[in-house]
Design a protein around this motif. Sequence first.
Motif, PDB file in Angstrom:
ATOM      1  N   VAL A 102       0.836  -1.198   0.000  1.00 56.28           N
ATOM      2  CA  VAL A 102       0.000   0.000   0.000  1.00 56.28           C
ATOM      3  C   VAL A 102       0.869   1.245   0.000  1.00 56.28           C
ATOM      4  CG1 VAL A 102      -1.684   1.315   1.317  1.00 56.28           C
ATOM      5  CG2 VAL A 102      -1.910  -1.167   1.103  1.00 56.28           C
ATOM      6  N   GLN A 103       1.943   1.242   0.769  1.00 53.67           N
ATOM      7  CA  GLN A 103       2.825   2.403   0.825  1.00 53.67           C
ATOM      8  C   GLN A 103       3.487   2.657  -0.519  1.00 53.67           C
ATOM      9  OE1 GLN A 103       5.516   1.903   4.088  1.00 53.67           O
ATOM     10  NE2 GLN A 103       3.881   2.008   5.648  1.00 53.67           N
ATOM     11  N   ASP A 104       3.943   1.567  -1.193  1.00 55.77           N
ATOM     12  CA  ASP A 104       4.564   1.728  -2.513  1.00 55.77           C
ATOM     13  C   ASP A 104       3.562   2.275  -3.518  1.00 55.77           C
ATOM     14  OD1 ASP A 104       6.926   0.793  -1.529  1.00 55.77           O
ATOM     15  OD2 ASP A 104       6.589  -1.283  -2.207  1.00 55.77           O
ATOM     16  N   GLN A 105       2.327   1.750  -3.457  1.00 55.80           N
ATOM     17  CA  GLN A 105       1.308   2.202  -4.394  1.00 55.80           C
ATOM     18  C   GLN A 105       0.964   3.680  -4.169  1.00 55.80           C
ATOM     19  OE1 GLN A 105      -0.151   0.203  -7.031  1.00 55.80           O
ATOM     20  NE2 GLN A 105      -0.540   2.329  -7.582  1.00 55.80           N
ATOM     21  N   LEU A 106       0.887   4.101  -2.909  1.00 58.71           N
ATOM     22  CA  LEU A 106       0.585   5.507  -2.612  1.00 58.71           C
ATOM     23  C   LEU A 106       1.700   6.433  -3.084  1.00 58.71           C
ATOM     24  CD1 LEU A 106      -0.994   5.290   0.972  1.00 58.71           C
ATOM     25  CD2 LEU A 106      -2.135   6.011  -1.139  1.00 58.71           C
ATOM     26  N   ARG A 107       2.971   5.979  -2.929  1.00 64.42           N
ATOM     27  CA  ARG A 107       4.067   6.807  -3.409  1.00 64.42           C
ATOM     28  C   ARG A 107       3.999   6.981  -4.923  1.00 64.42           C
ATOM     29  NH1 ARG A 107       7.021   4.319   0.861  1.00 64.42           N
ATOM     30  NH2 ARG A 107       7.529   2.530  -0.467  1.00 64.42           N
ATOM     31  N   GLN A 108       3.605   5.952  -5.622  1.00 63.36           N
ATOM     32  CA  GLN A 108       3.479   6.076  -7.076  1.00 63.36           C
ATOM     33  C   GLN A 108       2.357   7.060  -7.432  1.00 63.36           C
ATOM     34  OE1 GLN A 108       3.068   2.225  -8.943  1.00 63.36           O
ATOM     35  NE2 GLN A 108       4.827   1.348  -7.816  1.00 63.36           N
ATOM     36  N   TRP A 109       1.226   6.919  -6.743  1.00 61.30           N
ATOM     37  CA  TRP A 109       0.091   7.802  -7.066  1.00 61.30           C
ATOM     38  C   TRP A 109       0.407   9.267  -6.730  1.00 61.30           C
ATOM     39  CZ3 TRP A 109      -3.813   4.061  -4.384  1.00 61.30           C
ATOM     40  CH2 TRP A 109      -4.161   3.024  -5.257  1.00 61.30           C
ATOM     41  N   LEU A 110       1.126   9.505  -5.662  1.00 64.29           N
ATOM     42  CA  LEU A 110       1.368  10.866  -5.200  1.00 64.29           C
ATOM     43  C   LEU A 110       2.618  11.497  -5.787  1.00 64.29           C
ATOM     44  CD1 LEU A 110       0.463  10.475  -1.403  1.00 64.29           C
ATOM     45  CD2 LEU A 110      -0.943  11.495  -3.207  1.00 64.29           C
ATOM     46  N   GLN A 111       3.339  10.738  -6.629  1.00 67.31           N
ATOM     47  CA  GLN A 111       4.584  11.266  -7.172  1.00 67.31           C
ATOM     48  C   GLN A 111       4.387  12.595  -7.904  1.00 67.31           C
ATOM     49  OE1 GLN A 111       7.532   9.951  -6.476  1.00 67.31           O
ATOM     50  NE2 GLN A 111       8.506  11.681  -7.556  1.00 67.31           N
ATOM     51  N   PRO A 112       3.294  12.761  -8.698  1.00 68.31           N
ATOM     52  CA  PRO A 112       3.124  14.066  -9.364  1.00 68.31           C
ATOM     53  C   PRO A 112       3.006  15.219  -8.368  1.00 68.31           C
ATOM     54  CG  PRO A 112       1.751  12.409 -10.404  1.00 68.31           C
ATOM     55  CD  PRO A 112       2.307  11.769  -9.159  1.00 68.31           C
ATOM     56  N   LEU A 113       2.360  14.969  -7.282  1.00 70.98           N
ATOM     57  CA  LEU A 113       2.216  16.037  -6.282  1.00 70.98           C
ATOM     58  C   LEU A 113       3.544  16.314  -5.593  1.00 70.98           C
ATOM     59  CD1 LEU A 113      -1.215  15.102  -4.611  1.00 70.98           C
ATOM     60  CD2 LEU A 113      -0.771  16.673  -6.518  1.00 70.98           C
ATOM     61  N   PHE A 114       4.325  15.214  -5.387  1.00 71.55           N
ATOM     62  CA  PHE A 114       5.636  15.413  -4.780  1.00 71.55           C
ATOM     63  C   PHE A 114       6.494  16.282  -5.676  1.00 71.55           C
ATOM     64  CE2 PHE A 114       5.218  11.033  -2.553  1.00 71.55           C
ATOM     65  CZ  PHE A 114       4.394  11.601  -1.595  1.00 71.55           C
ATOM     66  N   GLU A 115       6.412  15.989  -7.025  1.00 75.44           N
ATOM     67  CA  GLU A 115       7.208  16.764  -7.975  1.00 75.44           C
ATOM     68  C   GLU A 115       6.764  18.221  -8.022  1.00 75.44           C
ATOM     69  OE1 GLU A 115       6.717  14.636 -11.578  1.00 75.44           O
ATOM     70  OE2 GLU A 115       8.004  12.937 -10.988  1.00 75.44           O
ATOM     71  N   GLN A 116       5.485  18.466  -7.794  1.00 73.65           N
ATOM     72  CA  GLN A 116       4.973  19.849  -7.797  1.00 73.65           C
ATOM     73  C   GLN A 116       5.245  20.575  -6.471  1.00 73.65           C
ATOM     74  OE1 GLN A 116       0.785  19.706  -8.812  1.00 73.65           O
ATOM     75  NE2 GLN A 116       1.169  18.402 -10.613  1.00 73.65           N
ATOM     76  N   GLY A 117       5.693  19.853  -5.456  1.00 69.67           N
ATOM     77  CA  GLY A 117       5.962  20.466  -4.148  1.00 69.67           C
ATOM     78  C   GLY A 117       4.697  20.805  -3.365  1.00 69.67           C
ATOM     79  N   VAL A 118       3.646  20.027  -3.597  1.00 65.69           N
ATOM     80  CA  VAL A 118       2.384  20.273  -2.890  1.00 65.69           C
ATOM     81  C   VAL A 118       2.535  19.873  -1.421  1.00 65.69           C
ATOM     82  CG1 VAL A 118      -0.044  19.644  -2.728  1.00 65.69           C
ATOM     83  CG2 VAL A 118       1.033  19.937  -4.987  1.00 65.69           C
TER      84      VAL A 118
END
Length: 359
Positions: free
Chosen positions: A243-259
Amino acid sequence: MAFTVEDFEDMLRILERNPEWQERMRRAILSRELLELPERLLALVQQLIESDARNSAQIAELTRTVQRHDEAIATLIQTVQRHDELMAELIQTVQRHDALIAELIQTVQRQGEQIAELTRTVQRHDELIAELIQTVQRHDALIAELIQTVQRQGEQIAELTRTVRRHDEILQHHDERIAELVQVVRELAEAQRRAEARLERLENRLEGEIGRQSGERYEREVVASAPVFFYGGQGGGLGNPMVQDQLRQWLQPLFEQGVEISHLANPFRADIIWWKGDRVMVVEVGIKVSRDDVNRAAARAELLRRAGVNATPAVIGEEWGLPDVQALAQQEGVEWFVGDGLSQGFLEFRKLPDGLPRR
Protein backbone atom coordinates in the motif's frame (compact mmCIF):
# COMPACT_ATOMS: atom_id res chain seq x y z
CA MET A 1 -104.87 115.54 99.45
CA ALA A 2 -103.39 112.98 96.99
CA PHE A 3 -99.63 112.86 96.29
CA THR A 4 -99.15 113.25 92.52
CA VAL A 5 -96.32 112.62 90.17
CA GLU A 6 -95.61 116.30 89.88
CA ASP A 7 -95.25 116.51 93.67
CA PHE A 8 -92.76 113.57 93.53
CA GLU A 9 -90.73 115.33 90.85
CA ASP A 10 -90.69 118.53 92.91
CA MET A 11 -89.52 116.56 95.95
CA LEU A 12 -86.68 115.00 93.96
CA ARG A 13 -85.51 118.41 92.78
CA ILE A 14 -85.59 119.70 96.37
CA LEU A 15 -83.53 116.71 97.54
CA GLU A 16 -81.03 117.28 94.77
CA ARG A 17 -80.59 120.90 95.89
CA ASN A 18 -80.25 119.81 99.53
CA PRO A 19 -77.91 116.81 99.88
CA GLU A 20 -78.26 116.71 103.71
CA TRP A 21 -81.97 116.03 103.24
CA GLN A 22 -81.15 112.96 101.19
CA GLU A 23 -79.55 111.20 104.19
CA ARG A 24 -82.52 111.95 106.34
CA MET A 25 -84.85 110.78 103.60
CA ARG A 26 -82.86 107.56 103.27
CA ARG A 27 -83.06 106.89 106.99
CA ALA A 28 -86.76 107.62 106.97
CA ILE A 29 -87.48 105.31 104.03
CA LEU A 30 -84.99 102.47 104.43
CA SER A 31 -84.93 100.01 107.31
CA ARG A 32 -81.93 99.52 109.56
CA GLU A 33 -81.17 96.18 107.91
CA LEU A 34 -81.06 97.78 104.45
CA LEU A 35 -78.85 100.59 105.71
CA GLU A 36 -76.40 98.12 107.22
CA LEU A 37 -76.49 95.90 104.14
CA PRO A 38 -73.60 97.67 102.29
CA GLU A 39 -71.36 97.34 105.34
CA ARG A 40 -72.21 93.65 105.69
CA LEU A 41 -71.69 93.28 101.96
CA LEU A 42 -68.27 94.91 102.20
CA ALA A 43 -67.36 92.62 105.08
CA LEU A 44 -68.51 89.60 103.11
CA VAL A 45 -66.59 90.79 100.07
CA GLN A 46 -63.50 91.18 102.27
CA GLN A 47 -63.99 87.62 103.49
CA LEU A 48 -64.31 86.46 99.92
CA ILE A 49 -61.15 88.33 98.99
CA GLU A 50 -59.28 86.74 101.89
CA SER A 51 -60.67 83.32 100.98
CA ASP A 52 -59.64 83.92 97.39
CA ALA A 53 -56.18 84.90 98.59
CA ARG A 54 -55.97 81.67 100.53
CA ASN A 55 -57.19 79.81 97.50
CA SER A 56 -54.56 81.58 95.39
CA ALA A 57 -51.83 80.59 97.87
CA GLN A 58 -53.05 77.02 97.83
CA ILE A 59 -53.19 77.07 94.04
CA ALA A 60 -49.64 78.49 93.91
CA GLU A 61 -48.45 75.71 96.20
CA LEU A 62 -50.24 73.16 94.05
CA THR A 63 -48.62 74.66 90.97
CA ARG A 64 -45.17 74.29 92.50
CA THR A 65 -45.98 70.70 93.44
CA VAL A 66 -47.12 69.99 89.89
CA GLN A 67 -43.90 71.54 88.56
CA ARG A 68 -41.86 69.26 90.83
CA HIS A 69 -43.86 66.36 89.46
CA ASP A 70 -43.14 67.60 85.96
CA GLU A 71 -39.40 67.62 86.69
CA ALA A 72 -39.50 64.21 88.40
CA ILE A 73 -40.91 62.20 85.46
CA ALA A 74 -41.62 63.11 81.87
CA THR A 75 -44.46 60.62 81.57
CA LEU A 76 -46.69 62.77 83.89
CA ILE A 77 -46.60 65.72 81.48
CA GLN A 78 -50.14 65.04 80.33
CA THR A 79 -51.38 64.95 83.94
CA VAL A 80 -49.64 68.23 84.73
CA GLN A 81 -51.17 69.72 81.61
CA ARG A 82 -54.59 68.69 82.91
CA HIS A 83 -53.65 70.42 86.18
CA ASP A 84 -52.76 73.53 84.23
CA GLU A 85 -56.11 73.39 82.49
CA LEU A 86 -57.83 73.04 85.87
CA MET A 87 -55.87 76.01 87.21
CA ALA A 88 -56.91 78.00 84.18
CA GLU A 89 -60.51 77.08 84.90
CA LEU A 90 -60.01 78.17 88.53
CA ILE A 91 -58.55 81.48 87.39
CA GLN A 92 -61.46 81.98 85.04
CA THR A 93 -63.81 81.14 87.91
CA VAL A 94 -62.15 83.72 90.16
CA GLN A 95 -62.38 86.23 87.35
CA ARG A 96 -66.07 85.46 87.11
CA HIS A 97 -66.22 85.94 90.88
CA ASP A 98 -64.71 89.40 90.48
CA ALA A 99 -67.30 90.20 87.87
CA LEU A 100 -70.02 88.90 90.15
CA ILE A 101 -68.68 90.97 93.05
CA ALA A 102 -68.64 94.08 90.85
CA GLU A 103 -72.16 93.31 89.76
CA LEU A 104 -73.16 92.80 93.44
CA ILE A 105 -71.72 96.21 94.31
CA GLN A 106 -73.58 97.84 91.42
CA THR A 107 -76.88 95.98 91.87
CA VAL A 108 -77.92 96.07 95.58
CA GLN A 109 -81.24 94.36 94.94
CA ARG A 110 -79.53 91.16 93.71
CA GLN A 111 -76.84 91.24 96.39
CA GLY A 112 -78.44 88.65 98.68
CA GLU A 113 -78.98 86.06 95.99
CA GLN A 114 -75.57 86.65 94.39
CA ILE A 115 -73.78 86.53 97.79
CA ALA A 116 -75.56 83.26 98.58
CA GLU A 117 -74.60 81.86 95.19
CA LEU A 118 -71.05 83.12 95.63
CA THR A 119 -70.93 81.48 99.08
CA ARG A 120 -72.06 78.18 97.61
CA THR A 121 -69.52 78.59 94.81
CA VAL A 122 -66.74 79.24 97.32
CA GLN A 123 -67.82 76.16 99.24
CA ARG A 124 -67.64 74.16 96.06
CA HIS A 125 -64.21 75.66 95.47
CA ASP A 126 -63.13 74.51 98.93
CA GLU A 127 -64.39 71.04 98.14
CA LEU A 128 -62.65 71.07 94.76
CA ILE A 129 -59.42 72.31 96.34
CA ALA A 130 -59.62 69.59 98.99
CA GLU A 131 -60.24 67.00 96.31
CA LEU A 132 -57.39 68.47 94.24
CA ILE A 133 -55.06 68.19 97.26
CA GLN A 134 -56.05 64.54 97.66
CA THR A 135 -55.45 63.98 93.95
CA VAL A 136 -52.00 65.55 94.17
CA GLN A 137 -51.22 63.40 97.20
CA ARG A 138 -52.26 60.33 95.22
CA HIS A 139 -50.02 61.57 92.39
CA ASP A 140 -47.13 61.81 94.87
CA ALA A 141 -47.72 58.20 95.89
CA LEU A 142 -47.95 57.12 92.26
CA ILE A 143 -44.75 58.97 91.42
CA ALA A 144 -42.92 57.31 94.31
CA GLU A 145 -44.19 53.91 93.20
CA LEU A 146 -43.24 54.70 89.60
CA ILE A 147 -39.73 55.70 90.70
CA GLN A 148 -39.36 52.37 92.53
CA THR A 149 -40.63 50.53 89.46
CA VAL A 150 -38.18 52.38 87.21
CA GLN A 151 -35.35 51.54 89.61
CA ARG A 152 -36.32 47.86 89.56
CA GLN A 153 -36.49 47.99 85.78
CA GLY A 154 -33.04 49.58 85.70
CA GLU A 155 -31.66 46.75 87.79
CA GLN A 156 -33.38 44.20 85.55
CA ILE A 157 -31.99 45.94 82.43
CA ALA A 158 -28.48 45.90 83.94
CA GLU A 159 -28.80 42.17 84.66
CA LEU A 160 -30.19 41.57 81.17
CA THR A 161 -27.29 43.54 79.69
CA ARG A 162 -24.79 41.37 81.54
CA THR A 163 -26.61 38.24 80.34
CA VAL A 164 -26.59 39.51 76.73
CA ARG A 165 -22.86 40.22 76.99
CA ARG A 166 -22.27 36.67 78.22
CA HIS A 167 -24.36 35.38 75.32
CA ASP A 168 -22.36 37.53 72.89
CA GLU A 169 -19.12 36.06 74.24
CA ILE A 170 -20.52 32.53 73.87
CA LEU A 171 -21.76 33.27 70.33
CA GLN A 172 -18.42 34.81 69.40
CA HIS A 173 -16.65 31.68 70.61
CA HIS A 174 -19.12 29.55 68.64
CA ASP A 175 -18.64 31.77 65.55
CA GLU A 176 -14.87 31.30 65.77
CA ARG A 177 -15.32 27.55 66.16
CA ILE A 178 -17.79 27.45 63.26
CA ALA A 179 -15.37 29.50 61.12
CA GLU A 180 -12.65 26.94 61.87
CA LEU A 181 -15.00 24.09 60.99
CA VAL A 182 -16.08 25.88 57.79
CA GLN A 183 -12.43 26.27 56.80
CA VAL A 184 -11.81 22.58 57.46
CA VAL A 185 -14.91 21.66 55.43
CA ARG A 186 -13.75 23.91 52.59
CA GLU A 187 -10.31 22.29 52.61
CA LEU A 188 -11.90 18.85 52.63
CA ALA A 189 -14.25 19.87 49.80
CA GLU A 190 -11.32 21.20 47.79
CA ALA A 191 -9.35 18.02 48.40
CA GLN A 192 -12.38 15.97 47.38
CA ARG A 193 -12.85 18.13 44.27
CA ARG A 194 -9.20 17.61 43.28
CA ALA A 195 -9.51 13.89 43.94
CA GLU A 196 -12.70 13.68 41.88
CA ALA A 197 -11.09 15.68 39.07
CA ARG A 198 -8.06 13.41 39.12
CA LEU A 199 -10.31 10.34 39.20
CA GLU A 200 -12.32 11.73 36.29
CA ARG A 201 -9.13 12.32 34.31
CA LEU A 202 -8.03 8.79 35.09
CA GLU A 203 -11.43 7.43 34.07
CA ASN A 204 -11.38 9.47 30.86
CA ARG A 205 -7.84 8.31 30.15
CA LEU A 206 -8.85 4.74 30.89
CA GLU A 207 -11.96 5.01 28.76
CA GLY A 208 -9.90 6.61 26.01
CA GLU A 209 -7.31 3.90 26.24
CA ILE A 210 -9.98 1.22 26.26
CA GLY A 211 -11.70 2.91 23.35
CA ARG A 212 -8.40 3.28 21.49
CA GLN A 213 -7.56 -0.36 22.05
CA SER A 214 -11.05 -1.40 21.04
CA GLY A 215 -10.80 0.83 17.98
CA GLU A 216 -7.40 -0.56 17.02
CA ARG A 217 -8.66 -4.11 17.52
CA TYR A 218 -11.76 -3.37 15.44
CA GLU A 219 -9.59 -1.69 12.80
CA ARG A 220 -7.29 -4.72 12.59
CA GLU A 221 -10.32 -6.96 12.29
CA VAL A 222 -11.73 -4.83 9.47
CA VAL A 223 -8.38 -4.67 7.67
CA ALA A 224 -8.04 -8.43 8.00
CA SER A 225 -11.55 -8.89 6.64
CA ALA A 226 -11.20 -6.25 3.90
CA PRO A 227 -11.59 -8.77 1.01
CA VAL A 228 -14.89 -9.77 2.53
CA PHE A 229 -16.05 -6.17 2.96
CA PHE A 230 -15.12 -5.23 -0.62
CA TYR A 231 -15.78 -8.60 -2.35
CA GLY A 232 -12.25 -8.97 -3.58
CA GLY A 233 -9.64 -6.44 -4.64
CA GLN A 234 -6.37 -5.61 -2.97
CA GLY A 235 -4.85 -3.15 -0.59
CA GLY A 236 -4.47 -2.94 3.16
CA GLY A 237 -3.69 -0.76 6.16
CA LEU A 238 -0.87 1.61 7.05
CA GLY A 239 1.68 -1.10 7.76
CA ASN A 240 1.27 -2.80 4.39
CA PRO A 241 4.43 -2.16 2.23
CA MET A 242 2.46 -2.75 -0.96
CA VAL A 243 0.00 0.00 0.00
CA GLN A 244 2.82 2.40 0.82
CA ASP A 245 4.56 1.73 -2.51
CA GLN A 246 1.31 2.20 -4.39
CA LEU A 247 0.58 5.51 -2.61
CA ARG A 248 4.07 6.81 -3.41
CA GLN A 249 3.48 6.08 -7.08
CA TRP A 250 0.09 7.80 -7.07
CA LEU A 251 1.37 10.87 -5.20
CA GLN A 252 4.58 11.27 -7.17
CA PRO A 253 3.12 14.07 -9.36
CA LEU A 254 2.22 16.04 -6.28
CA PHE A 255 5.64 15.41 -4.78
CA GLU A 256 7.21 16.76 -7.98
CA GLN A 257 4.97 19.85 -7.80
CA GLY A 258 5.96 20.47 -4.15
CA VAL A 259 2.38 20.27 -2.89
CA GLU A 260 2.15 20.50 0.90
CA ILE A 261 0.05 17.68 2.31
CA SER A 262 -1.76 18.34 5.59
CA HIS A 263 -2.26 15.83 8.35
CA LEU A 264 -5.99 15.71 7.58
CA ALA A 265 -5.47 14.98 3.85
CA ASN A 266 -2.49 12.62 4.21
CA PRO A 267 -3.57 9.28 2.66
CA PHE A 268 -0.64 7.47 4.29
CA ARG A 269 -2.62 7.89 7.54
CA ALA A 270 -5.78 6.34 6.11
CA ASP A 271 -7.00 3.20 7.85
CA ILE A 272 -7.47 1.27 4.57
CA ILE A 273 -6.47 1.91 0.96
CA TRP A 274 -8.30 -0.59 -1.26
CA TRP A 275 -8.57 -0.80 -5.01
CA LYS A 276 -10.14 -2.73 -7.83
CA GLY A 277 -8.62 -1.99 -11.19
CA ASP A 278 -8.43 1.81 -11.47
CA ARG A 279 -11.07 2.40 -8.75
CA VAL A 280 -9.61 3.24 -5.34
CA MET A 281 -11.49 3.51 -2.06
CA VAL A 282 -9.99 5.57 0.83
CA VAL A 283 -11.50 4.21 4.04
CA GLU A 284 -11.65 5.42 7.65
CA VAL A 285 -12.64 2.77 10.24
CA GLY A 286 -14.28 3.33 13.66
CA ILE A 287 -16.58 1.44 15.95
CA LYS A 288 -18.72 4.62 16.09
CA VAL A 289 -18.30 6.59 12.89
CA SER A 290 -17.75 10.29 13.73
CA ARG A 291 -17.69 13.56 11.79
CA ASP A 292 -13.88 13.45 11.92
CA ASP A 293 -13.91 10.04 10.20
CA VAL A 294 -16.10 11.43 7.42
CA ASN A 295 -13.99 14.58 7.02
CA ARG A 296 -10.67 12.65 6.96
CA ALA A 297 -11.95 10.19 4.33
CA ALA A 298 -13.25 13.04 2.16
CA ALA A 299 -10.00 15.07 2.41
CA ARG A 300 -7.68 12.11 1.68
CA ALA A 301 -9.72 10.94 -1.30
CA GLU A 302 -9.75 14.50 -2.64
CA LEU A 303 -5.93 14.65 -2.44
CA LEU A 304 -5.63 11.41 -4.45
CA ARG A 305 -8.04 12.79 -7.04
CA ARG A 306 -5.74 15.83 -7.37
CA ALA A 307 -3.01 13.34 -8.21
CA GLY A 308 -5.21 11.81 -10.95
CA VAL A 309 -6.45 8.79 -9.01
CA ASN A 310 -10.11 7.71 -9.32
CA ALA A 311 -10.55 7.75 -5.50
CA THR A 312 -13.77 7.41 -3.50
CA PRO A 313 -13.99 8.21 0.23
CA ALA A 314 -15.71 5.69 2.52
CA VAL A 315 -16.26 4.86 6.21
CA ILE A 316 -16.75 1.49 7.91
CA GLY A 317 -18.10 1.01 11.47
CA GLU A 318 -20.61 -0.67 13.70
CA GLU A 319 -22.82 2.43 14.20
CA TRP A 320 -23.05 6.15 13.59
CA GLY A 321 -21.65 8.26 16.41
CA LEU A 322 -24.42 10.89 16.05
CA PRO A 323 -27.61 10.94 13.97
CA ASP A 324 -26.37 13.78 11.74
CA VAL A 325 -23.11 12.03 10.75
CA GLN A 326 -24.85 9.98 8.07
CA ALA A 327 -26.32 13.15 6.58
CA LEU A 328 -22.82 14.70 6.59
CA ALA A 329 -21.48 11.64 4.74
CA GLN A 330 -24.17 11.99 2.07
CA GLN A 331 -23.41 15.71 1.78
CA GLU A 332 -19.65 15.13 1.36
CA GLY A 333 -20.10 12.19 -1.08
CA VAL A 334 -18.65 9.66 1.36
CA GLU A 335 -19.79 6.06 0.95
CA TRP A 336 -20.39 3.85 4.00
CA PHE A 337 -20.71 0.39 5.40
CA VAL A 338 -22.10 1.04 8.91
CA GLY A 339 -23.76 -1.76 10.85
CA ASP A 340 -25.95 -3.59 8.41
CA GLY A 341 -26.36 -0.60 6.10
CA LEU A 342 -24.45 0.06 2.91
CA SER A 343 -24.54 3.07 0.63
CA GLN A 344 -25.28 2.65 -3.06
CA GLY A 345 -21.72 3.59 -3.99
CA PHE A 346 -20.30 0.98 -1.63
CA LEU A 347 -22.54 -1.68 -3.20
CA GLU A 348 -21.41 -0.66 -6.68
CA PHE A 349 -17.73 -0.88 -5.60
CA ARG A 350 -18.42 -4.40 -4.34
CA LYS A 351 -19.76 -5.42 -7.74
CA LEU A 352 -16.60 -4.32 -9.54
CA PRO A 353 -14.24 -7.08 -10.68
CA ASP A 354 -11.20 -7.26 -8.45
CA GLY A 355 -8.78 -7.21 -11.43
CA LEU A 356 -6.70 -10.10 -10.14
CA PRO A 357 -5.70 -13.03 -12.41
CA ARG A 358 -7.83 -16.11 -11.83
CA ARG A 359 -6.24 -19.52 -11.27
